[in-house]
Design an enzyme around this catalytic site. Structure first.
Site, mmCIF file in Angstrom:
data_model
loop_
_atom_site.group_PDB
_atom_site.id
_atom_site.type_symbol
_atom_site.label_atom_id
_atom_site.label_comp_id
_atom_site.label_asym_id
_atom_site.label_seq_id
_atom_site.Cartn_x
_atom_site.Cartn_y
_atom_site.Cartn_z
ATOM 1 N N GLY A 51 0.778 -1.245 0.000
ATOM 2 C CA GLY A 51 0.000 0.000 0.000
ATOM 3 C C GLY A 51 0.802 1.285 0.000
ATOM 4 N N TRP A 53 2.401 2.907 -2.394
ATOM 5 C CA TRP A 53 2.118 3.841 -3.501
ATOM 6 C C TRP A 53 0.788 4.560 -3.224
ATOM 7 C CZ3 TRP A 53 3.691 2.494 -9.204
ATOM 8 C CH2 TRP A 53 5.077 2.310 -9.248
ATOM 9 N N ASP A 70 -5.112 -5.532 -5.802
ATOM 10 C CA ASP A 70 -4.021 -6.499 -5.625
ATOM 11 C C ASP A 70 -4.618 -7.876 -5.330
ATOM 12 O OD1 ASP A 70 -0.736 -6.027 -4.939
ATOM 13 O OD2 ASP A 70 -1.586 -7.987 -4.423
ATOM 14 N N ASP A 86 -7.277 -10.693 -9.039
ATOM 15 C CA ASP A 86 -6.265 -10.767 -10.092
ATOM 16 C C ASP A 86 -6.652 -9.800 -11.209
ATOM 17 O OD1 ASP A 86 -4.668 -11.445 -12.250
ATOM 18 O OD2 ASP A 86 -4.733 -13.589 -11.817
ATOM 19 N N ASP A 110 2.642 -1.446 -10.442
ATOM 20 C CA ASP A 110 3.911 -1.921 -9.878
ATOM 21 C C ASP A 110 3.815 -3.441 -9.726
ATOM 22 O OD1 ASP A 110 6.465 -1.484 -8.861
ATOM 23 O OD2 ASP A 110 5.779 -1.200 -6.798
ATOM 24 N N LYS A 150 5.596 -0.835 -14.334
ATOM 25 C CA LYS A 150 6.881 -1.532 -14.176
ATOM 26 C C LYS A 150 7.027 -2.589 -15.266
ATOM 27 C CE LYS A 150 7.645 -4.105 -10.294
ATOM 28 N NZ LYS A 150 8.127 -3.891 -8.914
#
Ligand SMILES: C[S@@+](CC[C@H](N)C(=O)[O-])C[C@H]1O[C@@H](n2cnc3c(N)ncnc32)[C@H](O)[C@@H]1O
Length: 195
Positions: A51, A53, A70, A86, A110, A150
């Site tokens: 958490g 970010w 998440d 997911d 990320d 990312k």
């Protein structure tokens, strides 16, 4: 600084500043460079556990709407909505679209799957997540929106660049100082959606 003291430095800094992980400093650096955390925006953070970010986003955005997704349960943060699931599941994408009700201003990812130890497999898996974010963004991002994801600098990097270039007029790559040198982790920043 060697890898261990580097890790310790950011770990301690995160602890002192009340962030849940040292990843917080990567988002702070990304925002210092690209300046996308603004008041009133709608922000989606995918791969948000634990958490940090969302903590940074919450500090920088006033009167905005923040959703974190998440696979893992994320401890509550005031002013942030979390959904567990997911992101590759269609249902989760629909939840995000319905939550914001209109186009999203900033999409962050990320996401990182559990590593297998096989560099090539790990790179392919993380880069699939980056491609999923780019494909989702082209349908859901606002006209002046920004996506940051990312990925791993690896053999399939070219596919990421080509996909991003098809959807966005401007793309940049950035590796924050708080990301370990020996990690192949890099971030792609895309803006100016092609119409
Ligand atoms: C490096 S952590 C994110 C750290 C986070 N940015 C922070 O600052 O606290 C990567 C996260 O991606 C999540 N993840 C990986 N694949 C995912 C997927 N398909 N859908 C949702 N989350 C996923 C993992 O569960 C993990 O918690």
């Amino acid at each position: 600084m060697d890898s261990r003291s580097y890790k310790d430095h950011f770990f301690k800094k995160a602890k002192v500043q009340g962030y849940r992980s040292r990843s917080a400093f990567k988002l702070i650096e990304l925002n210092d460079k690209f300046k996308f955390l603004k008041n009133g925006i709608k922000l989606l953070d995918v791969g948000s556990f634990p958490g940090s970010w969302c903590q940074v986003a919450r500090e920088k955005i006033k009167n905005g709407k923040i959703l974190g997704i998440d696979k893992k349960e994320v401890k509550a943060i005031q002013g942030v909505k979390f959904v567990r699931g997911d992101f590759l599941d269609k249902k989760l994408k629909l939840i995000a679209v319905e939550y914001f009700k209109s186009n999203i201003d900033v999409i962050l990812s990320d996401m990182a799957p559990n590593t297998t130890g096989n560099k090539s497999v790990d790179s392919i898996r993380i880069n699939e997540l980056c491609l999923a974010i780019l494909n989702f963004s082209k349908k859901t991002l606002s006209k002046d929106g920004v996506v940051i994801s990312k990925f791993f600098m690896g053999e399939d990097f070219e596919e990421i660049r080509t996909t991003a270039k098809k959807c966005f007029k401007k793309i940049d790559f950035f590796k924050p100082n708080s990301s370990r040198n020996e990690s192949r982790e890099t971030y792609i920043h895309c803006s100016r959606l092609s119409t």
